[in-house]
Design a protein around this motif. Structure first.
Motif, short mmCIF file in Angstrom:
data_model
loop_
_atom_site.label_atom_id
_atom_site.label_comp_id
_atom_site.label_asym_id
_atom_site.label_seq_id
_atom_site.Cartn_x
_atom_site.Cartn_y
_atom_site.Cartn_z
N ASP A 190 20.27 51.17 -5.93
CA ASP A 190 19.89 50.55 -7.22
C ASP A 190 21.26 50.69 -7.92
O ASP A 190 21.20 49.85 -8.98
N GLY A 191 22.04 51.43 -7.72
CA GLY A 191 23.34 51.73 -8.39
C GLY A 191 24.30 52.59 -7.74
O GLY A 191 24.09 53.36 -7.02
N VAL A 192 25.36 52.88 -8.44
CA VAL A 192 26.37 53.80 -8.12
C VAL A 192 26.80 54.50 -9.39
O VAL A 192 27.00 53.92 -10.28
N ILE A 193 27.22 56.02 -9.10
CA ILE A 193 27.71 56.61 -10.38
C ILE A 193 29.19 57.32 -9.81
O ILE A 193 29.33 57.55 -8.93
N LEU A 194 30.14 57.08 -10.82
CA LEU A 194 31.37 57.62 -10.50
C LEU A 194 31.72 58.69 -11.47
O LEU A 194 31.61 57.99 -12.76
N SER A 195 31.60 59.77 -11.39
CA SER A 195 31.77 60.76 -12.20
C SER A 195 33.01 61.84 -12.02
O SER A 195 33.54 62.04 -11.02
N THR A 196 33.47 62.26 -13.18
CA THR A 196 34.34 63.53 -13.23
C THR A 196 33.63 64.64 -13.02
O THR A 196 32.45 64.94 -12.82
N PRO A 197 34.33 66.11 -12.79
CA PRO A 197 33.68 67.33 -12.46
C PRO A 197 32.96 67.69 -13.77
O PRO A 197 31.83 68.08 -13.52
N THR A 198 33.46 67.21 -14.89
CA THR A 198 32.42 67.50 -16.23
C THR A 198 31.11 66.55 -16.16
O THR A 198 30.04 67.26 -16.37
N GLY A 199 31.47 65.51 -15.60
CA GLY A 199 30.00 64.79 -15.32
C GLY A 199 28.94 65.21 -14.14
O GLY A 199 27.94 64.48 -13.87
N SER A 200 29.67 65.97 -13.34
CA SER A 200 28.85 66.34 -12.02
C SER A 200 27.60 67.15 -12.55
O SER A 200 26.69 67.18 -11.78
N THR A 201 27.67 67.74 -13.75
CA THR A 201 26.20 68.26 -14.13
C THR A 201 25.54 67.26 -14.99
O THR A 201 24.46 67.76 -15.54
N GLY A 246 21.61 63.60 -7.16
CA GLY A 246 21.54 64.38 -5.99
C GLY A 246 22.92 64.73 -5.73
O GLY A 246 23.01 65.23 -4.49
N GLY A 247 23.97 64.66 -6.71
CA GLY A 247 25.19 64.83 -6.29
C GLY A 247 25.32 66.32 -6.48
O GLY A 247 24.67 67.10 -7.24
N PRO A 248 26.50 66.81 -6.01
CA PRO A 248 26.55 68.41 -6.31
C PRO A 248 27.48 68.65 -7.52
O PRO A 248 28.09 67.92 -8.32
N VAL A 249 27.23 69.87 -7.93
CA VAL A 249 28.01 70.53 -9.11
C VAL A 249 29.33 70.75 -8.76
O VAL A 249 29.73 71.30 -7.46
N ILE A 250 30.38 70.15 -9.47
CA ILE A 250 31.93 70.49 -9.34
C ILE A 250 32.43 71.44 -10.48
O ILE A 250 32.23 70.99 -11.61
N THR A 251 33.18 72.44 -10.21
CA THR A 251 33.82 73.09 -11.21
C THR A 251 34.94 72.10 -11.77
O THR A 251 35.42 71.49 -11.18
N PRO A 252 34.94 72.64 -13.11
CA PRO A 252 35.79 71.60 -14.04
C PRO A 252 37.34 71.47 -13.54
O PRO A 252 38.03 70.56 -13.80
N ASP A 253 37.74 72.69 -12.90
CA ASP A 253 39.16 72.84 -12.51
C ASP A 253 39.56 72.08 -11.21
O ASP A 253 40.67 71.73 -10.82
N CYS A 254 38.58 71.48 -10.47
CA CYS A 254 38.86 70.66 -9.27
C CYS A 254 39.50 69.18 -9.43
O CYS A 254 38.62 68.45 -10.56
N PRO A 255 40.56 68.98 -9.03
CA PRO A 255 41.06 67.69 -9.29
C PRO A 255 40.47 66.43 -8.38
O PRO A 255 41.20 65.79 -7.57
N VAL A 256 39.07 66.30 -8.66
CA VAL A 256 38.52 65.28 -7.73
C VAL A 256 37.43 64.39 -8.69
O VAL A 256 37.40 64.87 -9.70
N LEU A 257 37.07 63.45 -8.22
CA LEU A 257 36.24 62.51 -8.48
C LEU A 257 34.84 62.37 -7.66
O LEU A 257 35.20 62.80 -6.09
N GLN A 258 33.67 62.10 -8.21
CA GLN A 258 32.49 62.02 -7.23
C GLN A 258 31.94 60.75 -7.37
O GLN A 258 31.63 60.10 -8.24
N LEU A 259 31.41 60.00 -5.97
CA LEU A 259 30.85 58.75 -5.91
C LEU A 259 29.32 59.00 -5.63
O LEU A 259 29.23 59.57 -4.34
N THR A 260 28.50 58.76 -6.37
CA THR A 260 26.91 59.04 -5.97
C THR A 260 26.17 57.87 -6.01
O THR A 260 26.14 57.12 -7.21
N PRO A 261 25.47 57.41 -5.01
CA PRO A 261 24.58 56.27 -5.10
C PRO A 261 23.19 56.59 -5.72
O PRO A 261 22.79 57.86 -5.57
#
Length: 307
Positions: A182-193, A200-215
């Motif tokens: 239905d869609g995709v979400i591209l989030s920062t660690p701040t947006g992981s919550t 259904g994506g995981p929680v990521i602590t703010p200091d991790c230099p990563v992005l998250q792609l969630t269908p």
């Protein structure tokens, strides 16, 4: 005379009254105070029948705000904080977030602690924590049609009453993948919550230099959240004949047509949050979202199931 900004959700009487009180106190202490409405960072949803917003993201910086400001005090809820991040990040001004809303997940302090917070500000007893921001751009050929800064997430999804969509997604140098959802979400660690957590994506602590792609509601058991380096730019091609809706941080967005592509990359700017004490992220998760609370079984006779 040191300058301090005030960014206020002027649709809330409590925030407006509190801003007037803070301004009087800071002015009496010798500060120059510049007030702005948080609405300036709420880009809104672009009219599909008109040209999209072509001004760069720096257009959100309020009149009178400048890089020499000591900080900006933000009064409102989480939506106001997301807006204030867009207004201050291009000039590097740190923000002190005071919650006058509901959840206040991004709040540093609350109204009942206002006196102590202002005391620490005026005595310069605070630090700065930086958070990753994204630049979200809508491109058609070589033309940038729209652009905005993003602290939480970009969500690209189908319109109501339309069918499931296909998205061709290229992460950096890697081979593009096709996701049916239905869609995709591209989030920062701040947006992981935020939205990503609900999908259904995981929680990521703010200091991790990563992005998250969630269908969002994927049509495959193999389509799950993906976490990768934030140095990788992401390009999303809508592989569907209908237009899609893009929403950024819940307060900015536009339509994305089949001939468009969405480019998401880490911004050179950072959201800078004033911290009045040690910021304990797990404590925020526990207090705001109930993460890690101990499970206590109910005794018999108090709603428990007996066997």
């Amino acid at each position: 005379m040191p300058a301090v900004g005030l960014i206020v959700n002027d649709g809330k009487d409590l925030a407006v009254r509190t801003a007037a009180s803070i301004e009087a106190r800071l002015t009496a202490a010798g500060h120059q105070v510049v007030t702005a409405s948080s609405s300036g960072g709420m880009v809104g949803f672009a009219n599909p029948d008109q040209h999209l917003r072509t001004l760069g993201y720096a257009a959100c910086v309020p009149a009178g705000f400048h890089s020499d400001m000591v900080l900006a005090i933000v009064l409102g809820g989480d939506g106001t904080v997301l807006s204030a991040a867009r207004q201050t990040a291009p000039i590097g001004v740190p923000i002190l977030t005071i919650n006058t809303g509901h959840l206040g997940f991004l709040a540093e302090t609350y109204l009942q602690e206002l006196d102590q917070a202002l005391e620490r500000v005026m005595n310069q007893r605070w630090t700065v924590e930086e958070r990753t921001l994204l630049v979200v751009s809508v491109l058609r050929g070589d033309l940038r049609r729209w652009e905005v800064l993003c602290l939480n997430e970009m969500a690209l999804h189908r319109e109501p009453l339309t069918s499931m969509c296909h998205f061709e997604i290229a992460v950096g140098r890697h081979v593009p993948v096709d996701i049916a959802a239905d869609g995709v979400i591209l989030s920062t660690p701040t947006g992981s919550t935020a939205y990503a957590l609900s999908a259904g994506g995981p929680v990521i602590t703010p200091d991790c230099p990563v992005l998250q792609l969630t269908p969002i509601a994927p049509h495959s058991l193999a389509s799950r959240a993906l976490v990768f380096s934030d140095e990788e730019p992401v390009t999303i091609f809508p592989a569907t004949p209908e237009r899609l809706m893009m929403v950024v941080d819940g307060s900015a967005g536009c339509y994305v047509w089949p001939e468009d592509r969405v480019l998401i990359r880490r911004s050179e700017h950072r959201a800078r949050f004033v911290r009045l004490g040690e910021h304990e992220f797990f404590g925020v998760l526990r207090n705001k979202l109930g993460w890690g609370l101990p499970h206590v079984a109910k005794p018999e006779g108090e709603g428990g199931v007996t066997g």
